[in-house]
Scaffold this motif. Structure first.
Motif, PDB file in Angstrom:
ATOM      1  N   VAL A 173       0.818  -1.213   0.000  1.00  0.00           N
ATOM      2  CA  VAL A 173       0.000   0.000   0.000  1.00  0.00           C
ATOM      3  C   VAL A 173       0.853   1.265   0.000  1.00  0.00           C
ATOM      4  CG1 VAL A 173      -0.289  -0.280   2.485  1.00  0.00           C
ATOM      5  CG2 VAL A 173      -1.789   1.278   1.289  1.00  0.00           C
ATOM      6  N   SER A 174       0.433   2.203  -0.813  1.00  0.00           N
ATOM      7  CA  SER A 174       0.982   3.549  -0.789  1.00  0.00           C
ATOM      8  C   SER A 174      -0.131   4.482  -0.331  1.00  0.00           C
ATOM      9  CB  SER A 174       1.437   3.991  -2.185  1.00  0.00           C
ATOM     10  OG  SER A 174       2.495   3.193  -2.637  1.00  0.00           O
ATOM     11  N   PHE A 175       0.272   5.561   0.316  1.00  0.00           N
ATOM     12  CA  PHE A 175      -0.742   6.511   0.777  1.00  0.00           C
ATOM     13  C   PHE A 175      -0.190   7.924   0.666  1.00  0.00           C
ATOM     14  CE2 PHE A 175      -2.518   8.745   4.676  1.00  0.00           C
ATOM     15  CZ  PHE A 175      -3.575   9.275   3.958  1.00  0.00           C
ATOM     16  N   VAL A 176      -0.902   8.741  -0.068  1.00  0.00           N
ATOM     17  CA  VAL A 176      -0.469  10.115  -0.292  1.00  0.00           C
ATOM     18  C   VAL A 176      -1.564  11.066   0.181  1.00  0.00           C
ATOM     19  CG1 VAL A 176      -0.023  11.798  -2.114  1.00  0.00           C
ATOM     20  CG2 VAL A 176       1.056   9.557  -2.211  1.00  0.00           C
TER      21      VAL A 176
END
Lengths: 404, 213
Positions: free
Chosen positions: A356-359
């Motif tokens: 997971v990436s979160f921006v």
């Protein structure tokens, strides 16, 4: 000679209703032999899904990017809208050389079930009566919308998606896709959304629905049979909702307390302030392109969305065993779907060790930021998609400079 | 070992993060890696390009996160002190904390979390026992400032600095197994493996530890 308001209304309505029965989109009809099982227990049949595509499917069918639209969006992502004549709602994001690069990806956006742009919804003809469904249309859910989309992919013979992405209600569909069809989703980008609709958001939706239903022209939902349209109610619903899509800062910097075409207040209830005039315009232009009953049904679908509740109250369970690559995006000034909602999803994904990436993007534009020119959003989505495409062995377009 | 960057080339970058090369060397190819405090994603890039790892990152600064994600790295915004609790036991083959432990509120708790979520843990930090640090304090009478510790006492993020000896003692205290220690001198070269700890503590400018439970 200018048209009278009533004649204008009629022409807009006829243009819009033409899209319900006969949309300017590709459309797939599923017959009585292929009903769509709905969460409410009803089997919807027949039903249709209207959709737009951009770019082309590659030989091994591995480059599909599925775009899920928001509450009042539709399938016209990157083409001139057939009713409003305006550019598509995400034409800054989708196109040749754009972050969702149609030279590389096959982009597909279906109109949701319950919508009013060609997929079966409350303004579609009920085969049992020969009239529009109106209030007889079954209540649909986000899961129903996604189930219908999966049926569309089955029909098109596309086994899985490179990426499913969408903002707001589109993001809810993305989460539902990732939870329900784990093996069919290579990557997922839920933007400015939540795994459940908050109490405050349900409250706002209820205000909007009550405004529609308080309009005498709503006719208990049978306005099409009565040749009426609850324009005022729907416009008020849109005005209230539109405030939630912006931010205090955005409204203040755009309008402040500026007066509309006048030097001083009128001591009356005209639109003295620019912000009032702006909201009235938003409300009126909305009713020209959207169906009041669709607004009721789709807001309800969002209210009912609670992904954790569907999985024993533990959100992480919705994603157990997932191999999907996720990229979540939120906006600092979004108070409809605040960052904390996205962070909860991130924590649930962390709990199952998902990729997971979160921006979180700093902006004053509020919830609507996902539809606007937001360079950091473009970089995030472009970079994430490209990385996924390379991992999946989708080569760079010939002559592309932005690809490694 | 297939790391093709030379220590000199890394030494000459802005970050002088020569420790990253030695960290990368400790990671087995193809492993699942969590890089906590991944900054601009340099280590994740080295690991994915040269070791073929499945890498994830956590970074405190949102600007760092956004630039990592735009490059296609899997990174979330988060804090080593608070956000490791969300990961399940043994979720990763390696949990890496490079040049970050000295900036955490509870280094001991963070280390405990790292050992919970990673089969192996790699920790690197600037060594406060280096002779240059010691002499600056001894003869200058001021808080030391070096290439690795460039900030003034009032604006440094490093609130829990330690020496190699301190860290070894903490590991012993926690019952953590030290599998490898690499101390790097001021030129980014590895000090002799046979060197006793007190010598490493004197001449090592930074240290990289490979730990396991």
């Amino acid at each position: 000679m200018s048209e009278t308001p009533a004649a204008q209304t009629f022409s807009h309505l006829s243009v819009r209703l033409a899209q319900v029965a006969n949309p300017q989109s590709a459309i797939v009809h599923f017959g009585s032999d292929a009903p769509l099982p709905l969460d409410c227990g009803v089997a919807l049949a027949p039903f249709s899904i209207a959709y737009q595509t951009y770019g082309s499917l590659n030989a091994d069918k591995s480059n599909l990017v599925l775009v899920c639209h928001a509450l009042t969006g539709d399938q016209h992502v990157a083409n001139i809208h057939p009713v409003t004549g305006k550019p598509g709602w995400w034409e800054t994001m989708v196109g040749p050389g754009k972050p969702i690069d149609t030279d590389r990806y096959f982009v597909l956006c279906p109109n949701v079930i319950g919508g009013c742009m060609g997929s079966t919804g409350p303004s579609s003809i009920n085969p049992a009566t020969g009239h529009a469904y109106g209030p007889d249309f079954p209540v649909i859910t986000i899961a129903d919308m996604v189930r219908a989309q999966a049926r569309l992919l089955d029909h098109l013979g596309i086994p899985d998606v490179l990426c499913v992405l969408g903002g707001s209600m589109g993001g809810m569909q993305v989460l539902e896709w990732a939870a329900t069809y784990k093996d069919r989703v290579f990557s997922a980008v839920p933007i400015a959304c939540a795994a459940r609709h908050s109490s405050q958001n349900i409250a706002f939706h209820e205000v909007g629905r009550q405004a529609v239903m308080a309009d005498p022209d709503w006719c208990q939902g049978r306005y099409l049979e009565e040749a009426k349209n609850p324009r005022k109610g729907l416009a008020v619903a849109r005005m209230a909702a539109h405030i939630t899509y912006l931010s205090d800062e955005a409204l203040h910097s755009k309008f402040g307390r500026n007066l509309q075409d006048r030097d001083k207040v009128t001591f009356g209830f005209d639109a003295d302030f620019q912000v009032e005039s702006y909201l009235r315009h938003q409300g009126l232009s909305f009713v020209d392109r959207f169906d009041a009953n669709s607004y009721l049904y789709i807001t309800r679908a969002m209210d009912y969305f609670d992904l954790a509740a569907d999985h024993g109250g533990v959100l992480a369970k919705a994603f157990a065993g997932t191999r999907t690559r996720f990229c979540l995006v939120s906006f600092t000034s979004d108070w409809l779907f605040p960052t904390e909602e996205s962070r909860e999803i991130v924590h649930a994904l962390n709990a199952v060790a998902a990729n997971v990436s979160f921006v979180e993007i700093k902006t004053a534009k509020g919830h609507d930021a996902f539809l606007l020119h937001e360079p950091e959003l473009f970089d995030t989505i472009g970079g994430f998609l490209r990385a996924g495409a390379l991992k999946r062995g989708i080569a760079a377009p010939p002559g592309s400079k932005s690809w490694p | 070992m297939n790391i093709t960057l030379s220590p000199q080339s890394v030494r000459h970058t802005d970050t002088a993060r020569v420790d990253l090369l030695f960290i990368a060397e400790m990671v087995a190819p193809g492993a699942r890696v969590l890089d906590i405090g991944c900054g601009d994603g340099t280590l994740l890039r080295i690991l994915s390009q040269q070791r073929g790892v499945d890498g994830r990152g956590i970074e405190l600064s949102q600007a760092g996160v956004n630039s990592c994600v735009a490059q296609g790295l899997s990174v979330i915004q988060g804090d080593a002190d608070t956000d490791l609790v969300y990961y399940p036991d043994l979720a990763f083959d390696y949990a890496i904390l490079s040049q970050t432990i000295q900036a955490t509120y509870s280094p001991r708790d963070v280390l405990k979390q790292l050992l919970r979520i990673g089969r192996r843990v790699v920790v690197s930090f600037p060594n406060f026992g280096h002779w240059r640090v010691r002499t600056q304090l001894l003869f200058g009478g001021k808080m030391p400032r070096t290439d690795n510790l460039p900030d003034s006492w009032y604006d440094t993020p490093n609130i829990h600095l330690c020496t190699i000896k301190d860290f070894v003692a903490l590991c012993r205290d926690m019952g953590v197994k030290i599998e490898r220690t690499v101390a790097l001198n001021a030129y980014g070269s590895k000090l002799g493996v046979a060197m006793p700890v007190f010598m490493q503590n004197l001449f090592g400018e930074q240290a990289v530890f490979l730990l396991s439970r």
